[in-house]
Write a protein that holds these residues in place. Structure first.
Motif, short mmCIF file in Angstrom:
data_model
loop_
_atom_site.label_atom_id
_atom_site.label_comp_id
_atom_site.label_asym_id
_atom_site.label_seq_id
_atom_site.Cartn_x
_atom_site.Cartn_y
_atom_site.Cartn_z
N GLN A 270 0.83 -1.21 0.00
CA GLN A 270 0.00 0.00 0.00
C GLN A 270 0.86 1.26 0.00
N ASN A 271 2.03 1.16 0.68
CA ASN A 271 2.92 2.32 0.75
C ASN A 271 3.95 2.34 -0.37
N LYS A 272 3.80 1.38 -1.30
CA LYS A 272 4.71 1.25 -2.45
C LYS A 272 6.18 1.18 -2.00
N MET A 273 6.42 0.44 -0.90
CA MET A 273 7.80 0.26 -0.43
C MET A 273 8.45 -0.88 -1.21
N PRO A 274 9.75 -0.78 -1.48
CA PRO A 274 10.38 -1.78 -2.34
C PRO A 274 10.88 -3.04 -1.64
N VAL A 275 10.73 -3.15 -0.32
CA VAL A 275 11.38 -4.25 0.42
C VAL A 275 10.37 -5.26 0.93
N GLN A 276 9.41 -5.62 0.10
CA GLN A 276 8.27 -6.38 0.62
C GLN A 276 8.62 -7.81 1.05
N GLU A 277 9.53 -8.47 0.34
CA GLU A 277 9.89 -9.85 0.71
C GLU A 277 10.60 -9.88 2.05
N ARG A 278 11.51 -8.89 2.24
CA ARG A 278 12.23 -8.84 3.51
C ARG A 278 11.25 -8.62 4.66
N LEU A 279 10.25 -7.78 4.43
CA LEU A 279 9.24 -7.55 5.47
C LEU A 279 8.44 -8.82 5.75
N PHE A 280 8.12 -9.53 4.69
CA PHE A 280 7.37 -10.78 4.85
C PHE A 280 8.18 -11.75 5.72
N VAL A 281 9.47 -11.87 5.44
CA VAL A 281 10.32 -12.79 6.22
C VAL A 281 10.53 -12.24 7.63
N GLY A 282 10.67 -10.91 7.74
CA GLY A 282 10.80 -10.28 9.07
C GLY A 282 9.61 -10.63 9.94
N GLY A 283 8.41 -10.59 9.34
CA GLY A 283 7.20 -10.95 10.09
C GLY A 283 7.23 -12.41 10.48
N LEU A 284 7.63 -13.23 9.55
CA LEU A 284 7.67 -14.68 9.79
C LEU A 284 8.58 -15.02 10.98
N LEU A 285 9.69 -14.27 11.12
CA LEU A 285 10.67 -14.60 12.15
C LEU A 285 10.61 -13.69 13.38
N HIS A 286 9.67 -12.72 13.40
CA HIS A 286 9.79 -11.65 14.39
C HIS A 286 9.75 -12.15 15.84
N ASP A 287 9.03 -13.23 16.13
CA ASP A 287 8.90 -13.68 17.53
C ASP A 287 9.71 -14.94 17.82
N ILE A 288 10.71 -15.23 16.99
CA ILE A 288 11.49 -16.47 17.15
C ILE A 288 12.15 -16.52 18.54
N GLY A 289 12.53 -15.35 19.07
CA GLY A 289 13.15 -15.30 20.40
C GLY A 289 12.19 -15.77 21.48
N ARG A 290 10.90 -15.56 21.27
CA ARG A 290 9.91 -16.00 22.26
C ARG A 290 9.92 -17.53 22.36
N LEU A 291 10.10 -18.19 21.23
CA LEU A 291 10.15 -19.66 21.25
C LEU A 291 11.32 -20.14 22.11
N VAL A 292 12.45 -19.44 22.00
CA VAL A 292 13.64 -19.83 22.77
C VAL A 292 13.38 -19.62 24.27
N LEU A 293 12.73 -18.52 24.61
CA LEU A 293 12.40 -18.27 26.02
C LEU A 293 11.41 -19.31 26.54
N LEU A 294 10.38 -19.60 25.75
CA LEU A 294 9.37 -20.57 26.19
C LEU A 294 9.99 -21.94 26.40
N LYS A 295 10.96 -22.25 25.57
CA LYS A 295 11.60 -23.57 25.63
C LYS A 295 12.53 -23.68 26.84
N ASN A 296 13.34 -22.64 27.07
CA ASN A 296 14.34 -22.71 28.13
C ASN A 296 13.83 -22.25 29.48
N TYR A 297 12.79 -21.45 29.48
CA TYR A 297 12.23 -20.93 30.75
C TYR A 297 10.73 -21.19 30.77
N SER A 298 10.36 -22.45 30.59
CA SER A 298 8.94 -22.80 30.47
C SER A 298 8.15 -22.46 31.72
N ARG A 299 8.76 -22.76 32.89
CA ARG A 299 7.98 -22.55 34.13
C ARG A 299 7.70 -21.07 34.37
#
Ligand code: FE2
Ligand code: FE2
Length: 430
Positions: A270-299
């Motif tokens: 919509q904003n005619k930005m040229p970096v759309q694939e990188r944004l798509f992948v950024g979204g896909l990976l944005h919360d990956i750190g949460r998975l690491v926290l949930l795994k190592n600090y589950s309790r």
């Protein structure tokens, strides 16, 4: 209580031939299909569907009202359930702001049609989470150890085995002498990965004019950098699918992540930005750190999730206070260690830190996409309430609230297909 009426944006299924188009009808890529002011014909609707369009802006005098609205069709008891769920979900937001009013309406519109007397308890649990979150017994990490960002990154890097093709992509993209053929050759070694890339670029979401049959053609049309970003994102996604389902179901996690990527790409279009694939992948990976926290600090994570469910607090704030760092910093550091492009790592690292020095327009779009995805109710990464919005960011990004129904419809239309390609059919090969 959220009250809204249908404006000019109407689902394609509800549009009848003879209605008048209020604004231009365009594809995801911005290609004009039908000009504003045109009388819509059955043939136009057929073409719009082929292009993956789900709705159009029609003049108010021809927009459906009343019984066409699924929220208005709900019986009063179910409407109360829906209002209470919406109040809970949007409790951290300024619900009087036009942005959140529109987002809450879109959430209700999406959920209303799934709500029945029989399933209302299940639907509420799906969005609020089960009650057992505070009582997690198993943890893969030693929770007596004080959390330390760099140690956790090192541990994860040594434990996680990314597919060989990932390391080869890093190597070939790091070599200035590499050609697009070298990159296609590396990707072609992993049949599952190359199949998913081809299915992705041929999906209606990409809206390419013609079918792309080979990787080399995908690299030529979509671009070397974009294809390698996609390949890295998909490889990392397929590696992380083993976190305790007590805390987060992996389907919900990837649905949230993918929807953030989809929304970010739509906002960028919509904003005619040229970096759309990188944004798509950024979204896909944005919360990956949460998975690491949930795994190592589950309790402790389980206790935080339970706390954030019972009180209107932001899980990000709880986590930063306890750990001394956030899942976004952790995710960004991990991606840096794995040598993904720095712009991608920065996007992940700063997606919650407002006014950070890394706040590029891309990072802001990820943050806005995260809010929209939560608001529309697509999965979650532990946090289930809608985060607060800095309205100036929305305005400065050049976005209008009238864009929200279009974003919602395009996301709904594409997400199932993309989930199948990127997350569910990992073993699928062409
Ligand atoms: Fe996040
Ligand atoms: Fe998120």
């Amino acid at each position: 209580m959220f009250v809204e009426i249908f404006m000019g944006i109407v689902s394609l299924d509800e549009i009848k031939p003879g209605m008048t188009l209020a604004t231009d009808m365009r594809t995801n890529q911005g290609r004009l299909l039908l000009q504003a002011g045109s009388k819509i014909q059955a043939e136009h609707l057929k073409i719009a569907r082929i292009w993956g369009i789900t709705q159009a802006d029609i003049t108010d005098d021809s927009a459906p009202t009343g019984p066409e609205n699924p929220i208005e069709r709900l019986d009063p008891e179910l409407k109360k359930v829906l209002d209470a769920l919406t109040d809970w979900k949007f409790a951290c937001c300024d619900r009087e702001s036009p942005f959140y009013r529109k987002l809450a309406f879109l959430f209700q519109k999406r959920i209303a049609s799934t709500l029945t007397r029989k399933n209302s308890r299940k639907v509420v649990e799906k969005y609020r989470g089960p009650k057992i979150l505070g009582d997690v017994k198993q943890s893969r990490g030693d929770e007596s150890q004080k959390p330390h960002l760099e140690k956790l990154v090192d541990k994860e890097v040594s434990l996680v085995t990314l597919p060989d093709v990932f390391h080869e992509i890093v190597e070939v993209t790091g070599n200035p002498k590499s050609s697009s053929t070298d990159i296609s050759n590396v990707l072609a070694k992993d049949q599952s990965l190359s199949s998913r890339i081809l299915r992705l670029v041929n999906s209606p979401f990409y809206g390419l004019m013609s079918k792309v049959d080979t990787l080399s053609r995908a690299v030529t049309i979509v671009g070397t950098v974009e294809i390698t970003n996609l390949a890295m994102g998909i490889s990392i996604t397929s590696t992380f699918n083993d976190v305790s389902s007590e805390l987060v179901n992996m389907h919900d996690f990837w649905e949230h992540s993918l929807s953030v990527g989809v929304v970010a790409k739509i906002l960028a279009t919509q904003n005619k930005m040229p970096v759309q694939e990188r944004l798509f992948v950024g979204g896909l990976l944005h919360d990956i750190g949460r998975l690491v926290l949930l795994k190592n600090y589950s309790r402790i994570s389980g206790k935080m999730l339970a706390f954030a469910t019972s009180r209107p607090v932001n899980l990000y704030d709880l986590e930063t206070k306890y750990f001394g760092f956030s899942h976004s910093e952790l995710g960004g550091r991990l991606l840096e260690q794995w040598k993904v492009p720095q712009a991608l790592a920065n996007m992940v690292k700063s997606h919650h830190s407002r006014s950070s020095i890394d706040d590029s327009g891309e990072t802001i779009l990820i943050r806005l996409a995260d809010i929209i995805s939560h608001g529309l109710g697509y999965g979650h990464s532990g946090a289930r309430r809608v985060p607060p919005l800095d309205y100036n960011e929305w305005k400065n990004a050049g976005l209008s609230i009238t864009a929200l129904p279009v974003v919602a419809a395009q996301t709904e239309n594409n997400l199932r297909d993309l989930m199948r390609i990127i997350v569910e059919d990992q073993a699928h090969a062409i």
